[in-house]
Design a protein around this motif. Structure first.
Motif, PDB file in Angstrom:
ATOM      1  N   ALA A 294       0.779  -1.302   0.091  1.00 20.38           N
ATOM      2  CA  ALA A 294       0.121  -0.054   0.131  1.00 20.38           C
ATOM      3  C   ALA A 294       0.877   1.240   0.051  1.00 20.38           C
ATOM      4  O   ALA A 294       2.047   1.146   0.494  1.00 20.38           O
ATOM      5  CB  ALA A 294      -0.793  -0.010   1.357  1.00 20.38           C
ATOM      6  N   PRO A 295       0.385   2.383  -0.624  1.00 21.29           N
ATOM      7  CA  PRO A 295       1.240   3.486  -0.253  1.00 21.29           C
ATOM      8  C   PRO A 295       1.493   3.940   1.024  1.00 21.29           C
ATOM      9  O   PRO A 295       0.699   3.782   2.001  1.00 21.29           O
ATOM     10  CB  PRO A 295       0.464   4.727  -1.005  1.00 21.29           C
ATOM     11  CG  PRO A 295      -0.732   3.881  -1.719  1.00 21.29           C
ATOM     12  CD  PRO A 295      -0.906   2.605  -1.111  1.00 21.29           C
ATOM     13  N   GLY A 296       3.002   4.231   1.178  1.00 21.77           N
ATOM     14  CA  GLY A 296       3.481   4.253   2.572  1.00 21.77           C
ATOM     15  C   GLY A 296       3.820   3.086   3.537  1.00 21.77           C
ATOM     16  O   GLY A 296       4.333   3.357   4.540  1.00 21.77           O
ATOM     17  N   ALA A 297       3.525   2.030   2.931  1.00 19.55           N
ATOM     18  CA  ALA A 297       3.871   0.698   3.480  1.00 19.55           C
ATOM     19  C   ALA A 297       5.278   0.323   3.493  1.00 19.55           C
ATOM     20  O   ALA A 297       5.983   0.520   2.524  1.00 19.55           O
ATOM     21  CB  ALA A 297       2.926  -0.420   3.090  1.00 19.55           C
ATOM     22  N   PRO A 298       5.895  -0.100   4.647  1.00 22.96           N
ATOM     23  CA  PRO A 298       7.318  -0.594   4.559  1.00 22.96           C
ATOM     24  C   PRO A 298       7.294  -1.721   3.897  1.00 22.96           C
ATOM     25  O   PRO A 298       6.516  -3.049   3.891  1.00 22.96           O
ATOM     26  CB  PRO A 298       7.633  -0.891   6.225  1.00 22.96           C
ATOM     27  CG  PRO A 298       6.170  -0.951   6.614  1.00 22.96           C
ATOM     28  CD  PRO A 298       5.274  -0.345   6.004  1.00 22.96           C
ATOM     29  N   VAL A 299       8.673  -2.142   3.260  1.00 28.12           N
ATOM     30  CA  VAL A 299       9.012  -3.303   2.434  1.00 28.12           C
ATOM     31  C   VAL A 299      10.330  -3.735   3.033  1.00 28.12           C
ATOM     32  O   VAL A 299      11.328  -2.942   3.158  1.00 28.12           O
ATOM     33  CB  VAL A 299       8.895  -3.189   0.977  1.00 28.12           C
ATOM     34  CG1 VAL A 299       9.547  -4.494   0.395  1.00 28.12           C
ATOM     35  CG2 VAL A 299       7.582  -2.766   0.390  1.00 28.12           C
ATOM     36  N   LEU A 300      10.369  -5.028   3.302  1.00 31.34           N
ATOM     37  CA  LEU A 300      11.686  -5.228   3.896  1.00 31.34           C
ATOM     38  C   LEU A 300      12.288  -6.579   3.051  1.00 31.34           C
ATOM     39  O   LEU A 300      11.723  -7.621   2.923  1.00 31.34           O
ATOM     40  CB  LEU A 300      11.821  -5.877   5.358  1.00 31.34           C
ATOM     41  CG  LEU A 300      13.135  -6.270   5.856  1.00 31.34           C
ATOM     42  CD1 LEU A 300      13.301  -5.629   7.382  1.00 31.34           C
ATOM     43  CD2 LEU A 300      13.412  -7.705   6.044  1.00 31.34           C
ATOM     44  N   GLY A 341      10.739   2.078  -7.866  1.00 33.23           N
ATOM     45  CA  GLY A 341       9.737   2.896  -7.276  1.00 33.23           C
ATOM     46  C   GLY A 341       9.570   3.155  -5.862  1.00 33.23           C
ATOM     47  O   GLY A 341       9.325   3.816  -5.167  1.00 33.23           O
ATOM     48  N   LEU A 342      10.565   1.910  -5.267  1.00 33.84           N
ATOM     49  CA  LEU A 342      10.709   1.860  -3.752  1.00 33.84           C
ATOM     50  C   LEU A 342      11.732   2.859  -3.121  1.00 33.84           C
ATOM     51  O   LEU A 342      12.850   3.123  -3.774  1.00 33.84           O
ATOM     52  CB  LEU A 342      11.119   0.328  -3.231  1.00 33.84           C
ATOM     53  CG  LEU A 342       9.914  -0.555  -3.519  1.00 33.84           C
ATOM     54  CD1 LEU A 342      10.682  -2.283  -3.664  1.00 33.84           C
ATOM     55  CD2 LEU A 342       8.820  -0.518  -2.840  1.00 33.84           C
ATOM     56  N   GLU A 343      11.457   3.419  -2.167  1.00 31.31           N
ATOM     57  CA  GLU A 343      12.451   4.296  -1.472  1.00 31.31           C
ATOM     58  C   GLU A 343      13.193   3.498  -0.408  1.00 31.31           C
ATOM     59  O   GLU A 343      12.558   2.669   0.584  1.00 31.31           O
ATOM     60  CB  GLU A 343      11.583   5.246  -0.715  1.00 31.31           C
ATOM     61  CG  GLU A 343      12.478   6.340  -0.028  1.00 31.31           C
ATOM     62  CD  GLU A 343      11.658   7.397   0.718  1.00 31.31           C
ATOM     63  OE1 GLU A 343      12.521   8.409   1.167  1.00 31.31           O
ATOM     64  OE2 GLU A 343      10.513   7.212   0.949  1.00 31.31           O
ATOM     65  N   LEU A 406      15.674  -2.143   4.412  1.00 26.86           N
ATOM     66  CA  LEU A 406      14.241  -1.466   4.567  1.00 26.86           C
ATOM     67  C   LEU A 406      13.772  -0.500   3.549  1.00 26.86           C
ATOM     68  O   LEU A 406      14.423   0.450   3.339  1.00 26.86           O
ATOM     69  CB  LEU A 406      14.276  -0.953   6.072  1.00 26.86           C
ATOM     70  CG  LEU A 406      12.998  -0.424   6.550  1.00 26.86           C
ATOM     71  CD1 LEU A 406      12.024  -1.553   6.359  1.00 26.86           C
ATOM     72  CD2 LEU A 406      13.143   0.435   7.739  1.00 26.86           C
ATOM     73  N   LEU A 407      12.702  -0.868   2.992  1.00 30.08           N
ATOM     74  CA  LEU A 407      12.221   0.174   1.837  1.00 30.08           C
ATOM     75  C   LEU A 407      10.692   0.574   2.241  1.00 30.08           C
ATOM     76  O   LEU A 407      10.368   0.152   3.194  1.00 30.08           O
ATOM     77  CB  LEU A 407      12.247  -0.773   0.433  1.00 30.08           C
ATOM     78  CG  LEU A 407      13.481  -1.187   0.083  1.00 30.08           C
ATOM     79  CD1 LEU A 407      13.250  -2.772  -0.172  1.00 30.08           C
ATOM     80  CD2 LEU A 407      14.218  -0.892  -1.096  1.00 30.08           C
ATOM     81  N   ARG A 408      10.301   1.614   1.498  1.00 32.60           N
ATOM     82  CA  ARG A 408       8.797   1.901   1.646  1.00 32.60           C
ATOM     83  C   ARG A 408       8.538   2.369   0.276  1.00 32.60           C
ATOM     84  O   ARG A 408       9.021   2.972  -0.674  1.00 32.60           O
ATOM     85  CB  ARG A 408       8.907   3.345   2.654  1.00 32.60           C
ATOM     86  CG  ARG A 408       7.476   3.511   3.298  1.00 32.60           C
ATOM     87  CD  ARG A 408       7.545   4.528   4.086  1.00 32.60           C
ATOM     88  NE  ARG A 408       8.305   4.324   5.371  1.00 32.60           N
ATOM     89  CZ  ARG A 408       7.683   3.650   6.577  1.00 32.60           C
ATOM     90  NH1 ARG A 408       6.306   3.082   6.302  1.00 32.60           N
ATOM     91  NH2 ARG A 408       8.214   3.157   7.484  1.00 32.60           N
ATOM     92  N   ARG A 409       7.150   2.157   0.113  1.00 27.76           N
ATOM     93  CA  ARG A 409       6.301   2.651  -1.087  1.00 27.76           C
ATOM     94  C   ARG A 409       6.063   4.056  -0.914  1.00 27.76           C
ATOM     95  O   ARG A 409       5.459   4.131   0.039  1.00 27.76           O
ATOM     96  CB  ARG A 409       5.291   1.681  -1.417  1.00 27.76           C
ATOM     97  CG  ARG A 409       4.670   2.383  -2.497  1.00 27.76           C
ATOM     98  CD  ARG A 409       3.347   1.492  -3.017  1.00 27.76           C
ATOM     99  NE  ARG A 409       2.547   1.941  -4.109  1.00 27.76           N
ATOM    100  CZ  ARG A 409       1.675   1.484  -5.212  1.00 27.76           C
ATOM    101  NH1 ARG A 409       1.669  -0.027  -4.941  1.00 27.76           N
ATOM    102  NH2 ARG A 409       0.973   2.346  -5.923  1.00 27.76           N
TER     103      ARG A 409
END
Length: 424
Positions: A294-300, A341-343, A406-409
């Protein structure tokens, strides 16, 4: 001259100097320093394999088949070999050295056709990283035996680098702290970075035997969707879901990441799965993580890295353990994830932790060696012994690393709003 003396003479130019090990030959003769690690060539087939597959692969085949034996600690012998290569600047096997070794083999009656590959060597067909071949590659490694992995791993069945907080250099000594504790600490570290809270929707991509999925549901109240392309893993997790009464919190699907269409997850994790998607497919894999979040969600993403010319880990690993695996320096992986596109929000290196993890797995293997042989056969057990010893050395020497990324959308609206505020 004895067999060992013939071999020592032929190997000296290849090794750029004297033998770094004590070499016992199949005729009972020996050569090399008496106080060095002891290597036994039990059959002329060992020499024949090395001639047909010069370098790492031929020697590994011979070890797996029992045609080469190492007396004492395997890691010590491998370490001595690696130091010799580094100190003497040995960068490859020269054709003239192989020719000299072939002449020696002829004198010793060891020449002949290539011996058949060990039964544990992978045999894949089809185009690299196509879906059918990916399933075969994963099955080769992960579907061998759930019982074997239960023997090797901690009770949570975590098959990725642990996170040691005690009992290791630089941490407080604690004889009661072991692999199971370190894997629990790793799962808590991941769940904390993912900001999991009761009811949060988590997608676990390449879920293994469900260690993260089950831990997130049991201890953080997450609603988990887990995907794997290993049928053995799916069956294992399904049984554990039923045992623990988590059928309303965890769903495991036999599904390729390229087939997953779910979106809007509050958190996305993928632990040591990205190495298996292949270089060509990595941008697609990274985009799948972005699309699921989801927008704003963390991705690891927890992933191994590697320098040098063998992105798959080297001839032995590529042939026996993890065919079609692809690794790269961590910076290149960050570029690919950002390109989707991940931050990138943070990177935590865990290289030393993999040394300790591999040592713990090796100890468990040796302690239950007879059971491992009963489950995998002698060749299978020897393959794992060589894999774990070599893997620990690769991480210890810095040839390989592992990182939690650790990333974030991004939330596009929030980014635009902040940009407008700064412009005003």
């Amino acid at each position: 001259m004895t067999v060992a003396q013939h071999l020592e003479s032929a190997l000296r130019p290849l090794l750029r100097g004297p033998l770094p090990v004590r070499l016992d030959a199949w005729d009972g003769s020996a050569a090399g320093p008496v106080d060095a690690p002891r290597v036994s060539l039990r059959s002329p087939l060992a020499l024949r394999r090395i001639l047909w597959r010069p370098g790492e692969l031929g020697a590994a085949q011979a070890y797996v088949r029992g045609e080469i034996e190492i007396d004492g600690d395997l890691a010590t012998a491998l370490g001595a070999a690696w130091r010799t290569v580094a100190e003497r600047g040995i960068s490859g096997v020269r054709a003239r050295d192989v020719a000299r070794l072939a002449l020696t083999a002829a004198r010793l009656g060891a020449l002949g056709p290539p011996p058949p590959a060990p039964s544990t060597q992978a045999r894949l067909r089809g185009r690299r990283n196509e879906r059918a071949r990916d399933r075969a590659a994963i099955s080769h490694h992960y579907d061998a035996s759930n019982e074997f992995y239960a023997l090797l791993l901690d009770p949570k069945m975590a098959y990725s680098c642990a996170y040691f907080t005690r009992g290791v250099p630089g941490a407080p000594a604690d004889p009661e702290y072991g692999l199971a504790d370190a894997q629990r600490d790793k799962l808590d570290l991941v769940c904390g970075k993912l900001e999991l809270a009761p009811g949060a929707r988590l997608l676990d991509v390449g879920c293994g035997w469900g260690s993260l999925s089950l831990h997130a549901a049991e201890h953080y109240g997450a609603q988990v969707e887990a995907i794997t392309i290993s049928r053995a893993q799916q069956e294992f997790i399904t049984a554990r879901i039923a045992e623990r009464g988590l059928d309303r919190r965890v769903r495991v699907r036999l599904l390729d990441y390229r087939e997953h269409t779910g979106t809007g997850f509050d958190a996305v994790a993928s632990l040591e799965m990205g190495e298996h998607v292949g270089e060509r497919n990595y941008p697609r894999y990274a985009r799948a993580l972005f699309d699921a979040a989801a927008p704003g969600a963390p991705v690891l993403v927890q992933q191994m890295s590697r320098q040098g010319k063998h992105p798959g880990g080297g001839p032995f690993i590529e042939a026996f353990v993890a065919p079609d695996m692809a690794m790269r320096p961590v910076g290149a992986t960050l570029d690919l994830l950002a390109g989707a596109g991940l931050e990138v929000r943070g990177v935590q290196a865990l290289r030393e932790h993999y040394v300790w993890t591999a040592h713990a797995w090796s100890r468990r293997l040796e302690e239950r060696w007879d059971e491992a042989v009963a489950l995998l056969g002698t060749e299978g057990a020897r393959t794992w012994r060589l894999y774990l010893a070599g893997g620990a050395l690769a991480f210890e020497h810095g040839r390989m690393g592992v990182d939690q990324i650790l990333l974030r959308r991004p939330v596009a609206a929030a980014v635009r709003s902040r940009t407008e505020e700064l412009v005003a």
